[in-house]
Design an enzyme around this catalytic site. Sequence first.
Site, mmCIF file in Angstrom:
data_model
loop_
_atom_site.group_PDB
_atom_site.id
_atom_site.type_symbol
_atom_site.label_atom_id
_atom_site.label_comp_id
_atom_site.label_asym_id
_atom_site.label_seq_id
_atom_site.Cartn_x
_atom_site.Cartn_y
_atom_site.Cartn_z
ATOM 1 C CE LYS A 36 1.141 45.819 49.505
ATOM 2 N NZ LYS A 36 2.684 45.795 49.452
ATOM 3 C CB CYS A 43 10.750 56.573 49.113
ATOM 4 S SG CYS A 43 11.780 58.251 49.596
ATOM 5 N N GLY A 186 18.928 48.613 32.239
ATOM 6 C CA GLY A 186 18.940 49.618 32.348
ATOM 7 C C GLY A 186 20.068 50.405 32.800
ATOM 8 C CB ILE A 190 16.749 52.284 39.462
ATOM 9 C CG1 ILE A 190 15.428 53.129 40.281
ATOM 10 C CG2 ILE A 190 18.465 51.313 40.167
ATOM 11 C CD1 ILE A 190 14.808 52.270 40.639
ATOM 12 C CB VAL A 243 19.001 42.781 27.612
ATOM 13 C CG1 VAL A 243 19.224 41.197 28.269
ATOM 14 C CG2 VAL A 243 19.718 43.812 28.037
ATOM 15 C CB ILE A 284 14.406 47.502 32.811
ATOM 16 C CG1 ILE A 284 13.675 47.113 33.170
ATOM 17 C CG2 ILE A 284 14.890 46.994 32.672
ATOM 18 C CD1 ILE A 284 12.450 45.489 33.462
ATOM 19 C CG ASP A 326 5.021 55.931 42.241
ATOM 20 O OD1 ASP A 326 6.154 56.931 42.403
ATOM 21 O OD2 ASP A 326 6.530 55.155 42.332
ATOM 22 C CB ALA A 334 9.008 61.185 47.411
ATOM 23 C CG HIS A 465 32.803 84.512 47.279
ATOM 24 N ND1 HIS A 465 32.946 84.969 46.016
ATOM 25 C CD2 HIS A 465 33.588 85.601 47.936
ATOM 26 C CE1 HIS A 465 34.356 84.441 45.901
ATOM 27 N NE2 HIS A 465 34.878 85.016 46.813
HETATM 28 P P1 NAI Z 1 13.665 54.837 34.377
HETATM 29 O O1 NAI Z 1 12.700 55.272 33.326
HETATM 30 O O2 NAI Z 1 14.649 55.946 35.196
HETATM 31 O O3 NAI Z 1 14.764 53.895 33.648
HETATM 32 C C1 NAI Z 1 14.757 52.539 33.071
HETATM 33 C C2 NAI Z 1 15.902 52.416 32.017
HETATM 34 O O4 NAI Z 1 15.815 51.054 31.388
HETATM 35 C C3 NAI Z 1 15.788 53.384 30.479
HETATM 36 O O5 NAI Z 1 16.701 54.383 30.563
HETATM 37 C C4 NAI Z 1 15.054 52.062 29.713
HETATM 38 O O6 NAI Z 1 15.704 53.043 28.337
HETATM 39 C C5 NAI Z 1 16.108 51.366 30.137
HETATM 40 N N1 NAI Z 1 15.387 50.252 29.261
HETATM 41 C C6 NAI Z 1 14.108 49.165 30.122
HETATM 42 N N2 NAI Z 1 14.237 48.219 28.572
HETATM 43 C C7 NAI Z 1 14.726 48.092 28.750
HETATM 44 C C8 NAI Z 1 15.185 46.415 27.797
HETATM 45 N N3 NAI Z 1 14.358 45.564 28.096
HETATM 46 N N4 NAI Z 1 16.639 46.107 28.049
HETATM 47 C C9 NAI Z 1 17.437 47.235 28.489
HETATM 48 N N5 NAI Z 1 16.964 48.446 28.747
HETATM 49 C C10 NAI Z 1 15.905 48.933 29.135
HETATM 50 O O7 NAI Z 1 13.176 53.445 35.889
HETATM 51 P P2 NAI Z 1 14.636 53.295 37.187
HETATM 52 O O8 NAI Z 1 15.949 53.676 36.736
HETATM 53 O O9 NAI Z 1 13.396 52.484 37.113
HETATM 54 O O10 NAI Z 1 13.717 54.354 38.284
HETATM 55 C C11 NAI Z 1 12.128 54.018 38.591
HETATM 56 C C12 NAI Z 1 12.007 54.917 39.093
HETATM 57 O O11 NAI Z 1 12.349 55.694 39.970
HETATM 58 C C13 NAI Z 1 11.894 56.182 37.809
HETATM 59 O O12 NAI Z 1 10.843 57.452 37.091
HETATM 60 C C14 NAI Z 1 13.210 57.227 38.770
HETATM 61 O O13 NAI Z 1 12.702 58.744 38.422
HETATM 62 C C15 NAI Z 1 12.760 57.641 39.809
HETATM 63 N N6 NAI Z 1 14.282 57.585 40.629
HETATM 64 C C16 NAI Z 1 13.923 58.495 40.877
HETATM 65 C C17 NAI Z 1 15.300 58.798 41.991
HETATM 66 C C18 NAI Z 1 15.920 59.935 42.315
HETATM 67 O O14 NAI Z 1 14.972 61.150 42.105
HETATM 68 N N7 NAI Z 1 16.884 60.298 42.289
HETATM 69 C C19 NAI Z 1 16.457 57.756 42.331
HETATM 70 C C20 NAI Z 1 16.195 56.101 41.449
HETATM 71 C C21 NAI Z 1 15.031 55.704 41.243
#
Ligand code: NAI
Length: 493
Positions: A36, A43, A186, A190, A243, A284, A326, A334, A465
């Site tokens: 869409k 990603c 959060g 991310i 929060v 979050i 997802d 990804a 090395h």
């Molecule tokens: P996340 O699950 O990694 O982190 C969310 C954070 O927000 C957690 O620490 C949680 O405790 C906190 N949280 C939740 N509700 C809250 C609230 N009401 N107040 C304060 N803190 C709160 O999720 P995120 O960072 O949004 O990423 C989403 C997905 O994308 C994840 O599964 C992640 O693995 C994936 N991702 C992977 C990347 C990579 O591989 N480099 C890069 C970015 C995202």
Amino acid sequence: MSENQYDLAIIGAGPGGYHAAIRAAQYGAKVALIEKDKLGGTCLNRGCIPTKALYASAHLIEKIREADEFGVKISDYKLSFSKAVERKNQVVQELVDGIGALERSWKNDIYNGFGKIIGGDTEVGFEISIEGEENTTIKVKRVIIATGSYPALIPAFNIDHERILTSDDILDPNFKTVPERLMIIGAGVIGCEFANIFASFGSRVTMLEYLSSPIATEEPMIVKVLQKKFQSNGIEIHTSQNVLSVENTGKGVKATTCSADVPRDQIESAETQLFEADLCLVSIGRAKESKNIGLEELGIKSERGAIKVNPDTLETSVSGIYAIGDVTGGIMLAHVAYHEADVSVANCLASIGGFPAEKTKTDYTVVPATIFTSPNIGSVGYRRKVAKNLGFDVLMGQFPYQSLSKAKCMGEEEGFIMVLADKTTHKILGASCIGAEASELIAEIALAMQHGLTIHDITETIHSHPTISELVLEGCEAVVGKSIHKKGRPIHH
Ligand code: NAI
């Protein structure tokens, strides 16, 4: 097969969907790929790729700041954020175009529109309506749903996409602001990646995290190193924060929190804290994108948007319809979606018959994960505590970057690797690494784990090395106290 008939339709062209379409074509299937929005999904358009492009600009700034130490005098530099964003947009566009070219090379039909499964079964095939510039209906033998996810929205956070933003807003091609003060709710993957980028760009970053630690899924020792680095970059992390509300005041944003330890029924009388900034990013977690695609009509089972699948075959509760990535609520990465694409395509085509495809199962035993902060984090396999809880007798080896000659030459002495192995078999159970190229290093351990190798299989392999990859070698040697570049004690016989 007539024009509107296909072996396989894939709804969603993110990493899972576009990968599945190409894989299916490689088996000789006639494929329809329905999207869409833009090819590449979250990603490529609003996630991994644009963040890494911005990260490259941020990393360059960090290097420029250290230039003096390397004997390079850079008297003045200035960030042009709009140029960095332009570059990011171009990187994304080129990759999106590249996916289109790849799909076309495999003669896959790309439909731009919203796909919905409107009926059918494995006997007669499924019907999918596509609403877009031109509305059409196609008939397919099998379907893979790969519709992905979107940033989770909590009403109390008043996300208005003006000052209270999601990662989609910050990565929008037209977002051109570096706020003086950025609040991030959060401190997960991310949140930490954006904190790192914007701190390098000059923002004062404040993070509010519900749990008692940022990126709580990583090894505590690794997290400590990141926290220290964040602190030295002026990033404030406030943990255990509940929060309660976020408001756009017109001039900025205001968040009210109370301690996460306060029980729900006592929140009204709890002591609160106020945080202010110019912009707020809410990161979050993510919600599953599965509305209006025909789940209810077909009877495809889901729970809070996550499509239920057989964890081995990825088939949904309706025979002939599969779901990956997802939208299934599994591991949101990804590369996991890539793996699921391969498995689901093989199972779809094996069930149709006539393709060189055999039924297969998912295997999530080895899923590397990377976090693109400075320094990078890479991890795979069990965390130490989990391995112990599972009953493994765990040996651990650590090796620091500062003892690695290549890291010293590069001025990248921060961080370390820790390798876990089973005491009896010496098979590798997991590894975590924080430091230069940690995201790349972890691939070697992943390969070793996938094939059940021991630490000796790695230590007996000659590593060139001087390279950063020697960190893996020395980390494995350290598991049995035989790291060469770590001080030791002589053994007396
Ligand atoms: P996340 O699950 O990694 O982190 C969310 C954070 O927000 C957690 O620490 C949680 O405790 C906190 N949280 C939740 N509700 C809250 C609230 N009401 N107040 C304060 N803190 C709160 O999720 P995120 O960072 O949004 O990423 C989403 C997905 O994308 C994840 O599964 C992640 O693995 C994936 N991702 C992977 C990347 C990579 O591989 N480099 C890069 C970015 C995202």
